[in-house]
Write an enzyme that holds these catalytic residues in place. Structure first.
Site, short mmCIF file in Angstrom:
data_model
loop_
_atom_site.label_atom_id
_atom_site.label_comp_id
_atom_site.label_asym_id
_atom_site.label_seq_id
_atom_site.Cartn_x
_atom_site.Cartn_y
_atom_site.Cartn_z
N ASP A 112 0.81 -1.23 0.00
CA ASP A 112 0.00 0.00 0.00
C ASP A 112 0.84 1.27 0.00
O ASP A 112 0.58 2.21 0.78
CB ASP A 112 -0.92 0.03 1.23
CG ASP A 112 -1.61 -1.28 1.52
OD1 ASP A 112 -1.91 -2.01 0.56
OD2 ASP A 112 -1.86 -1.57 2.70
N GLU A 148 -11.17 -1.10 -3.47
CA GLU A 148 -10.49 -0.35 -2.41
C GLU A 148 -9.36 0.47 -3.02
O GLU A 148 -9.19 0.52 -4.24
CB GLU A 148 -9.93 -1.31 -1.36
CG GLU A 148 -8.94 -2.31 -1.95
CD GLU A 148 -8.65 -3.49 -1.03
OE1 GLU A 148 -9.39 -3.68 -0.04
OE2 GLU A 148 -7.69 -4.24 -1.31
#
Length: 318
Positions: free
Chosen positions: A33, A202
């Site tokens: 991420d 997401e």
């Protein structure tokens, strides 16, 4: 010799001969991420420490002058500082404002009725140390079906700051107060606007190029091989965001599970790099994820070309 071992040996041989250097992943360790950004003529990457939730309780940061040589800044914030977070801190986002650095994060894998969600902290330097700004989540509630995770803070052309966030296949945008301590209503009085595009899962991200708003997100399951990045283009920060296509996905010769990215634009250049995580071909564990950087280009109409993952990576001294 299998394919993974062949390519590994091949690139090490090239490096030994001085013909090439393997720069992806950009630093060792399981990190995911990644939020990439430039501050003070230095590249920064703020990633998730990729581990089981009970161990994923701190953040490291990395800085570089050339996208090749990285310095690690250990434990810039952890759960000893964020008292309401007891596990699973991930998906960092950072923004500078007024000489302060605001570090946003997700914590506790929150579900209905639980404490957790999106937090914010502040420091005087990009490398911290960061202090919890609120002592509680900025967003705890599940609104429009969006789990309060995976936030990205975006500064619009007029100076207004917005935050895109959301898991569980729903994405919201909210308007941030000047001090980042609260959410403020939009002109119509609402606090949350759902902007979910087709196939969204997401990891939202936004940038502006040629006065167009490029909205990007991840699809598929983060723990599997089919994770990928898609995008849309709109005329404003609220969409509608109509899915154009996939620009980053697994490559049978390089890696699987490529997603949850960010984008770095080189100042005063039309040069863009995508910073993302991926899973080595010989790994299948959900948390076995590494951070990599590759070039991201556009065609003549402004559409994003499919990104070619590499082992070589990129180099761009600032």
């Amino acid at each position: 010799m299998n394919k993974v071992k062949f390519f590994t040996c091949f690139y090490f041989l090239l490096a030994w001969l001085g013909l090439s250097a393997q720069q992806n992943p950009v630093f060792p360790g399981w990190y995911a991420d990644p939020e990439g950004i430039i501050y003070d003529n230095t590249y920064w990457i703020f990633p998730t420490y990729s581990a089981p939730y009970e161990e994923q309780v701190f953040f490291d940061a990395f800085s570089s002058k050339d996208l090749v040589n990285w310095q690690k800044h250990h434990r810039i914030i952890d759960t000893s500082e964020v008292k309401w977070a007891n596990k699973a801190m991930w998906a960092p986002g950072i923004i500078e404002k007024g000489g302060k650095y605001y570090f946003f994060f997700s914590a506790n894998d929150v579900h209905e009725g639980e404490i957790g969600g999106i937090g914010v902290s502040v420091a005087d330097k990009p490398e911290g140390p960061y202090k919890d700004l609120l002592g509680k989540p900025l967003i705890n509630d599940i609104v429009n079906g969006a789990q309060p995770i995976d936030q990205f803070v975006f500064k619009d052309k007029d100076g207004q700051y917005y935050m895109y966030y959301g898991g569980w296949k729903h994405c919201n945008v909210v308007k941030l107060s000047d001090d980042f301590r609260s959410l403020v209503p939009f002109d119509d009085g609402t606090i949350y606007k759902e902007v979910t595009p087709e196939n969204y899962v997401e990891g939202p991200f936004m940038f502006i190029r040629n006065n167009k708003y490029y909205f990007m997100w991840s699809e598929g399951g983060w723990g599997g091989p089919d994770y990928k990045v898609a995008y849309a283009i709109a005329d404003n920060p609220f969409g509608p965001f109509e899915r154009i296509g996939t620009i980053l996905e697994q490559d049978k010769d390089i890696a699987t599970g490529a997603g949850h990215h960010s984008v770095i634009k080189i100042p005063n250049e039309d040069t863009y790099y995508i910073v993302y995580h991926r899973r080595p071909l010989d790994k299948t564990g959900a948390n076995e994820r590494e951070t990599s950087i590759d070039r991201m280009t556009f065609d003549e109409q402004g559409y994003i070309n499919p990104v070619k993952m590499t082992f070589e990576g990129v180099k761009h001294p600032l």
